[in-house]
Scaffold this active site. Structure first.
Site, PDB file in Angstrom:
ATOM      1  N   ARG A 193       0.842  -1.195   0.000  1.00 57.78           N
ATOM      2  CA  ARG A 193       0.000   0.000   0.000  1.00 57.78           C
ATOM      3  C   ARG A 193       0.879   1.247   0.000  1.00 57.78           C
ATOM      4  NH1 ARG A 193      -4.794  -1.665   4.359  1.00 57.78           N
ATOM      5  NH2 ARG A 193      -5.391  -3.594   3.282  1.00 57.78           N
TER       6      ARG A 193
ATOM      7  N   SER B  67      -9.922  -5.351  10.381  1.00 57.10           N
ATOM      8  CA  SER B  67     -11.140  -4.792   9.800  1.00 57.10           C
ATOM      9  C   SER B  67     -11.984  -5.929   9.235  1.00 57.10           C
ATOM     10  CB  SER B  67     -10.819  -3.799   8.687  1.00 57.10           C
ATOM     11  OG  SER B  67     -10.272  -2.603   9.212  1.00 57.10           O
TER      12      SER B  67
ATOM     13  N   ARG C 185       2.120  -4.934  12.123  1.00 52.58           N
ATOM     14  CA  ARG C 185       1.297  -4.126  13.030  1.00 52.58           C
ATOM     15  C   ARG C 185       0.918  -4.921  14.289  1.00 52.58           C
ATOM     16  NH1 ARG C 185      -3.416  -0.061  11.045  1.00 52.58           N
ATOM     17  NH2 ARG C 185      -1.572   0.754   9.971  1.00 52.58           N
TER      18      ARG C 185
ATOM     19  N   ARG D 177       2.920   1.662  10.379  1.00 55.86           N
ATOM     20  CA  ARG D 177       2.343   2.042   9.090  1.00 55.86           C
ATOM     21  C   ARG D 177       3.436   1.941   8.026  1.00 55.86           C
ATOM     22  NH1 ARG D 177      -2.285   4.776   8.369  1.00 55.86           N
ATOM     23  NH2 ARG D 177      -2.228   5.525  10.516  1.00 55.86           N
TER      24      ARG D 177
ATOM     25  N   GLU E 150      -5.775   0.357  15.389  1.00 59.32           N
ATOM     26  CA  GLU E 150      -6.448  -0.611  14.525  1.00 59.32           C
ATOM     27  C   GLU E 150      -5.513  -1.753  14.103  1.00 59.32           C
ATOM     28  OE1 GLU E 150      -7.776  -1.136   9.950  1.00 59.32           O
ATOM     29  OE2 GLU E 150      -7.659   0.920  10.712  1.00 59.32           O
TER      30      GLU E 150
END
Length: 424
Positions: free
Chosen positions: A256, A348, A386, A271, A345
């Site tokens: 990403r 999801s 993460r 990130r 987070e």
């Protein structure tokens, strides 16, 4: 993609749903305008073809007159004039349909941004340290198992390198997650990491996430999640209801660009541009109540993993303004990071009804013989580094070492991660 009949019958309801997602509802009027032009042209073309077929039937088996030949040519000319217009309108219509967002479910909180997300539950006890807990990157650097300087020299901004037991701990997390999902009856799969653009459009990552994806010189896209490949696995197929639900789990590198995150989480490996993820995907029948049941189950699988790791977390119901264009309903799971003193987070979970299946032309034959689009769901099982960062912060010791969670120790050489000895 939405059913055009739904758009025709519920334009105002859809406009409000799109506005609730903080997107432009004017697209509904543009779609309906093109739809009307398309239907008008289709009617004209079909009428001409009907007349042409009737004319051909009257002269079948005999030599036509000059006047009849001229009439036949006139029909052909009319079609030649209209068919290019119809093709152009249909192309524009089909493209624009890919830009229409999916309305959120009726039980999704309405709000403009993350401030309107609703905490559903909080699980686990936040650890109390008798020392000042550090952030993951500082702990990892002190252990000599995280190198950002050399990584950036090799791979650019947000690149990272993990070494020694920290690398093994990351792999242990992924293996534990994969084994958990296999136990739940999911089929483990390796998947393509470079995919044709149709798979990205089909899963709804294009057009809305197009800027956040890397592309190759062959005009393929690098996936940001195995969801893309897993969901597209049955594209252009008609499945059988008896085979549903189909439960797939994949592990893959993910890429990403992190567009819009400049200056955020620049330290450490929270990130990053490249990470690894275990992803679960379910294809089920066209029943939203059953889909909601699966949605809760899938979130439960991720919670089971976090509870086994003894990580405190909370589950959030995402509001309309903080969810993707294609998602019908979405939960986020955020794990407590004691070094940062905040929930972040890590997971999801979303369902889409037939939004993705229509784009991917993915159907099933129901027991009554009818053909319907499948409903799709997906959820993170484990995304690292993460989740690794969360483990590091929660399992840090006063001396800077990291205790290995009990459920991961069978994959590790040690149950305590200590400083690497010697130069690596």
């Amino acid at each position: 993609m939405l059913d055009i009949n739904y758009i025709r019958e519920n334009p105002e309801e859809l406009k409000q749903a799109i506005a609730d997602k903080q997107m432009d509802p004017a697209i509904v009027d543009r779609v309906l305008e093109l739809d009307n032009k398309r239907r008008d042209l289709i009617a004209k073309v079909e009428a001409i073809r009907k007349d042409a077929n009737a004319h051909n039937a009257t002269i079948k088996g005999r030599k036509p007159t000059d006047e009849e030949i001229a009439t036949g040519k006139a029909f052909k000319t009319k079609l030649q004039n209209l068919e290019p217009d119809l093709k152009q309108i249909e192309d524009e219509f089909n493209k624009l349909m890919l830009y229409v967002p999916n309305p959120a479910s009726s039980d999704t909180p309405v709000g403009k941004d993350e401030s309107s997300n609703v905490e559903v539950r909080k699980v686990g006890k936040i650890r109390e340290f008798d020392f000042q807990p550090k952030e993951h990157w500082e702990l990892a650097e002190n252990l000599g198992m995280f190198d950002s300087e050399r990584a950036v020299a090799i791979g650019g901004r947000r690149a990272y390198i993990l070494k020694g037991d920290l690398f093994l701990l990351e792999q242990a997390l992924l293996q534990y997650a994969m084994q958990l999902m296999i136990q739940k009856g999911f089929t483990p799969m390796s998947v393509p990491w470079m995919v044709n653009k149709e798979a990205l459009w089909g899963t709804g990552y294009f057009p809305w996430g197009i800027e956040d994806h890397y592309t190759t010189q062959d005009d393929q896209g690098l996936i940001g999640t195995a969801e893309v490949s897993l969901t597209a696995y049955h594209q252009n197929e008609i499945l059988n209801e008896k085979d549903l639900p189909i439960k797939l789990v994949g592990i893959s590198p993910c890429f990403r660009r992190e567009v819009g995150s400049y200056g955020k989480d620049t330290k450490g490996f929270f990130r990053v541009h490249q990470f690894t993820k275990v992803e679960q995907v379910v294809l089920t029948v066209a029943d939203e109540d059953l889909t909601k049941e699966w949605h809760e189950k899938m979130v439960g699988f991720s919670e089971e993993l976090l509870q086994a790791l003894d990580l405190p977390y909370h589950v959030l119901a995402m509001c309309t303004g903080d969810m993707g264009a294609g998602q019908r309903k979405k939960y986020d799971i955020e794990v407590w990071f004691p070094g940062q003193k905040v929930y972040r987070e890590t997971h999801s979970a979303s369902y889409f009804n037939d939004f993705q299946a229509r784009r991917l032309n993915m159907k099933y034959r129901a027991k009554d013989g009818s053909v319907k689009h499948v409903y799709t769901l997906n959820n993170t099982v484990a995304a690292t580094p993460r989740l690794l960062a969360a483990v590091i912060e929660n399992y840090q010791q006063a001396d800077g070492t990291i205790k290995v969670p009990e459920v991961l120790q069978r994959w590790m050489q040690n149950d305590i991660i200590a400083q690497i000895k010697g130069e690596v």
